[in-house]
Design an enzyme around this catalytic site. Sequence first.
Site, PDB file in Angstrom:
ATOM      1  N   LYS A 265       0.844  -1.194   0.000  1.00 50.61           N
ATOM      2  CA  LYS A 265       0.000   0.000   0.000  1.00 50.61           C
ATOM      3  C   LYS A 265       0.879   1.244   0.000  1.00 50.61           C
ATOM      4  CE  LYS A 265      -3.971  -1.795   2.624  1.00 50.61           C
ATOM      5  NZ  LYS A 265      -4.995  -1.607   1.587  1.00 50.61           N
ATOM      6  N   ARG A 339     -10.344 -11.586   2.034  1.00 54.22           N
ATOM      7  CA  ARG A 339     -11.188 -12.658   1.488  1.00 54.22           C
ATOM      8  C   ARG A 339     -10.465 -14.003   1.552  1.00 54.22           C
ATOM      9  NH1 ARG A 339     -11.471  -9.396  -4.073  1.00 54.22           N
ATOM     10  NH2 ARG A 339     -11.187  -7.713  -2.560  1.00 54.22           N
TER      11      ARG A 339
HETATM   12  N1  BES Z   1      -8.137  -3.740   4.387  1.00 55.00           N
HETATM   13  C1  BES Z   1      -8.318  -3.327   3.055  1.00 55.00           C
HETATM   14  C2  BES Z   1      -9.633  -2.566   2.828  1.00 55.00           C
HETATM   15  C3  BES Z   1      -9.777  -1.245   3.536  1.00 55.00           C
HETATM   16  C4  BES Z   1      -9.488  -0.072   2.889  1.00 55.00           C
HETATM   17  C5  BES Z   1     -10.258  -1.206   4.822  1.00 55.00           C
HETATM   18  C6  BES Z   1      -9.660   1.138   3.538  1.00 55.00           C
HETATM   19  C7  BES Z   1     -10.429  -0.009   5.478  1.00 55.00           C
HETATM   20  C8  BES Z   1     -10.137   1.167   4.829  1.00 55.00           C
HETATM   21  C9  BES Z   1      -8.313  -4.538   2.124  1.00 55.00           C
HETATM   22  O1  BES Z   1      -7.525  -5.598   2.540  1.00 55.00           O
HETATM   23  C10 BES Z   1      -7.770  -4.084   0.823  1.00 55.00           C
HETATM   24  O2  BES Z   1      -6.623  -3.721   0.774  1.00 55.00           O
HETATM   25  N2  BES Z   1      -8.593  -4.115  -0.202  1.00 55.00           N
HETATM   26  C11 BES Z   1      -8.195  -3.703  -1.492  1.00 55.00           C
HETATM   27  C12 BES Z   1      -8.728  -4.692  -2.497  1.00 55.00           C
HETATM   28  C13 BES Z   1      -8.180  -4.524  -3.884  1.00 55.00           C
HETATM   29  C14 BES Z   1      -6.722  -4.872  -3.917  1.00 55.00           C
HETATM   30  C15 BES Z   1      -8.965  -5.414  -4.816  1.00 55.00           C
HETATM   31  C16 BES Z   1      -8.770  -2.320  -1.735  1.00 55.00           C
HETATM   32  O3  BES Z   1      -9.887  -2.043  -1.297  1.00 55.00           O
HETATM   33  O4  BES Z   1      -8.094  -1.498  -2.342  1.00 55.00           O
HETATM   34 MN    MN Z   2      -5.512  -5.393   1.905  1.00 54.42          MN
END
Ligand code: BES
Ligand code: MN
Length: 488
Positions: A265, A339
């Site tokens: 990230k 997931r």
């Molecule tokens: N934990 C994150 C989602 C999230 C984002 C929670 C902001 C709380 C605040 C999750 O694991 C994630 O990184 N999701 C990705 C999925 C994508 C790679 C398909 C996302 O939402 O960007």
């Molecule tokens: Mn994630």
Amino acid sequence: MTSPAAVSFVDVALDQLAETTGKIAVFVPENGQLGLSAKRINRLTRGAIKRFAESDMFAKMSDGDAREMHMPTGLVADSVIVVRLPRRPSVDLARKAGVSIAKLRGAASVVVTAGSIGRAEEIAMGVVLRGYSFDDHKTNDSTDLGAVTVMVAKPADVEAKAMPLLAIADGVFFTRDLVTEPANILTTTEFANRLVEMEKIGLKVKVLEEPELEKLGMGSLLCVGQGSDSPSKVAIMEWNGGGDEAPFALVGKGVVFDTGGISLKPAAGMEDMTMDMGGAGVVAGTMRALALRKAKANVVGLVGLVENMPSGNATRPGDVVTSMKGDTIEVINTDAEGRLVLADVLWYAQETYKPVGMINLATLTGAIIIGLGHENAGVFSNDDKLCGQFLKAADAEGEGAWRMPLAKAYDDLLKSNVADMKNIGGRAAGSITAGQFLQRFVQGDQPWIHLDIAGVASVKAETAYAPKGATGWGVMSLNRLIADNYEA
Ligand code: BES
Ligand code: MN
Ligand code: ZN
């Protein structure tokens, strides 16, 4: 651990009001008619309450709002908090009034003169829920919350109604603490330890360690924590307050920190990912509430505890892993890890417990925040009946929840060239494809709901019942869902 404020319910004692220290809350209805306590305070303050009730300021207030009169003449108290409230408030309004009192009282002790006002227990619930402050790591600045004393006509009756509510508040605080706690302290091991602690309140807690998870074939869950020094775990909390019927299952995503893994990230805001165990936090808080109020139901809570870190041993984009179900998954993006964790815990929950209903909670997608903001969690379900029960419970508790669709066309987006599925769809409908992924691990007609709580678990502004930060969203709704539909 943050404990909710102590609340006691006592008989109305008008003669004590002049000498009461701390703060005093009084209620005035829209028509300005004062009850006995407000009349007494009015007399002691030489008419200040009446003047206020007849003022423009009062006229402009909404029900449930409050204003504070500082250093009032005729009282020992530091202030009088005047709350506008009808004598028979709804649950919502009663809690709102309590929240208004909590915001104005700060840490001071408060005597709430509820007399014959209805739903005094819900007013107390509002005071308690809003009075949250996490200062375990502030060496010089810890809030010692003063006591809450509620004066009511029938204290024993009101107290009996308040007991289960205060158990729920305790569960909400437990969730908020877990969500707020930083990841160097709340490791997977520390999280599991805090759950094991709850054996003291009657939960049966079991922790599955990595070797057992490997034996079970949880290759999907295990690939997420592979790059972390913290061991992956699945913790299981059983509350057996019912008969011999199959339990209701609650499943939570417990990513104690989500760096994104090799699909790293961006740096800005990454610290927020300490809340990525929010789903597991809500499951834990709900189990705590059920145990504390001795719910007459069988409920099992299962949480997947992992940390998503990059390292020389971390899962790579393109890796193929095998889930406990047996389906293979191509990990296109290591940041779509929640997931992967839930897939195996959901499968395990069904194989082990054959639950009557199953709800998973997860801070699963940023996309749900784009869709619903911080007002509503995303609700995905294969079962209209269970979904209806949940939405009704959430509405009654004032926790926003909005149903989202599931359909084969979205599921098709998960097709992989090398495995049974890939772990992301694409940019379009990101929250729905995540839900479709989870549904692949739901057996046949197993009633199931997926709650995407990424937008509601922790919010940077204050919310209806919480100061800014962790909300505990979901504990009250899930508790009510169980109470209204699965309790003897
Ligand atoms: N934990 C994150 C989602 C999230 C984002 C929670 C902001 C709380 C605040 C999750 O694991 C994630 O990184 N999701 C990705 C999925 C994508 C790679 C398909 C996302 O939402 O960007
Ligand atoms: Mn994630
Ligand atoms: Zn995540």
